[in-house]
Enzyme design. Structure first.
Site: not given
Length: 299
Positions: A272-273
Site C-alpha cells: 500500500h506504500w
C-alpha cells in the site's frame, strides 16, 4: 540543505463552515521548475494510526521538491493539524479545509497526489473544485477503490479496526505490516514513532470521528466516490501495489473503467506504500505524468 520534519513545517489558520477555525500544518520545499505547467504539488497522506504527511511522504519530499514546489499537508485529525470533530463525510470535510488552505496561501491551481485516505480527499476536492486541480495522482485511493473480488473489510482495514479497539504496540505493528511486502521496513523506530502519534492527545478521538463518517449511513454514501468517478475530468494516474492488502488491486478496475482520462500503473512486489517500497520508480512515473500537463491549454 537537509530537509527535516521541523525545518520544513509550516502552519496556518483557516476556516470552513463545517470545521470552524482550525490550524493546519504542512511541510514545504522546492521551487517551480517549469514542469507540470509550473503548478505546485500538494500531497495528501493516508489514514491509519499515527499517520501524518511526514510519515507518508517525508522521504519522498527531496525528490519531488527538485521539480515542484511541494506541500505535504497534515489532513485534519492527523499530525500537527488540529483535530476537530468531523462533520459530514471525512473526504468532503477535509477537502474543504485543504481548499481553505490553498486560498490562504494564494494557490489558485495545484496538482494533487493522494495516498489511500488522502486519495479520497484529493478526488472529492477535484470533483467539487475542478478549476483548482491540474492533474491527479492517486495511490490505492480510498472511496474510489471498489473491491470487486475481495471481501470487506480488507485485511488492512480489519487490523486498523483491531488497533482502534485495543491500541497496543503489537496491534499497531500488525497493522503496519499489512502496508508493505518488505517486512524489514517495519522497524521498531517506525512503530514507536507511529504509536506516539496515534496515542497523542486527541488522536484516538479524531480517528473515531473520522471512522464514523464512513460507517454512519447518513454520511457514508457521500464517501462512495466510485459512484461519481465518471464526473472526474482531470487526467488521472492510478497507481497500485500489486500486493496491496488494504485497498487490493481489483479495486482499481471500476475507477479505470469510469474515469474518462485514467491510466493505471501497477508496482510489482509492492503493498500500500508505493512511495516507500517503490520510491524511485514511483517518483519517476508520477513526475513524468505531471510533466505532461500544459497549463495554458488546461491539459
Amino acid at each position: 540543505m537537509t530537509l527535516t520534519r521541523e525545518s520544513t513545517r509550516r502552519t496556518a489558520r483557516v476556516k470552513t463552515e463545517a470545521a470552524g477555525e482550525v490550524s493546519l500544518s504542512w511541510h514545504e520545499a522546492g521551487e517551480p521548475s517549469g514542469l507540470g505547467g509550473g503548478l505546485p504539488l500538494v500531497m495528501l497522506h493516508g489514514g491509519g494510526p499515527g499517520a501524518s504527511a511526514w510519515s507518508n511522504f517525508g522521504r519522498a519530499l527531496p525528490g519531488f521538491a527538485h521539480d515542484f514546489r511541494t506541500l505535504l499537508v497534515d489532513q485534519p485529525g492527523f499530525g500537527a493539524s488540529d483535530k476537530p470533530p468531523v462533520v459530514g463525510n471525512y473526504y468532503r470535510f477535509a477537502a474543504d479545509l485543504v481548499v481553505a488552505l490553498l486560498d490562504e496561501l494564494g494557490l489558485e491551481r495545484v496538482h494533487l497526489l493522494g495516498n489511500s485516505l488522502g486519495g479520497g480527499t484529493a478526488m472529492r476536492l477535484a470533483l467539487e473544485h475542478p478549476g483548482r486541480v491540474g492533474r491527479l495522482v492517486l495511490m490505492g485511493p480510498g472511496g474510489l477503490s471498489l473491491n470487486v473480488f475481495h471481501a470487506d473489510p480488507t485485511e488492512g482495514v480489519q487490523r486498523l479496526m483491531d488497533f482502534a479497539g485495543d491500541p497496543t504496540r503489537e496491534r499497531l505493528r500488525a497493522f503496519i505490516s499489512t502496508m508493505v511486502v518488505d517486512q524489514s521496513l517495519v522497524t521498531e523506530e517506525l512503530v514507536e514513532e507511529r504509536f506516539a502519534d496515534a496515542t497523542a492527545p486527541g488522536a484516538r478521538e479524531a480517528m473515531a470521528s473520522m471512522g464514523m463518517s464512513f460507517w454512519n449511513p447518513e454520511t457514508a454514501e457521500d464517501g462512495m466516490l466510485w459512484r461519481e468517478a465518471h464526473r472526474l475530468r482531470q487526467h488521472t494516474l492510478l497507481t497500485w501495489g500489486r500486493e496491496d492488502r488494504v485497498n487490493p488491486l481489483d479495486g482499481a478496475l471500476v475507477a479505470l473503467k469510469l474515469i474518462p482520462k485514467a491510466q493505471l500503473h501497477v508496482f510489482g512486489r509492492c503493498g500500500h506504500w508505493a512511495q516507500i517500497e517503490a520510491a524511485e520508480e514511483f517518483r519517476e512515473i508520477s513526475t513524468a505524468f505531471l510533466a505532461r500537463h500544459v497549463e495554458r491549454t488546461g491539459s
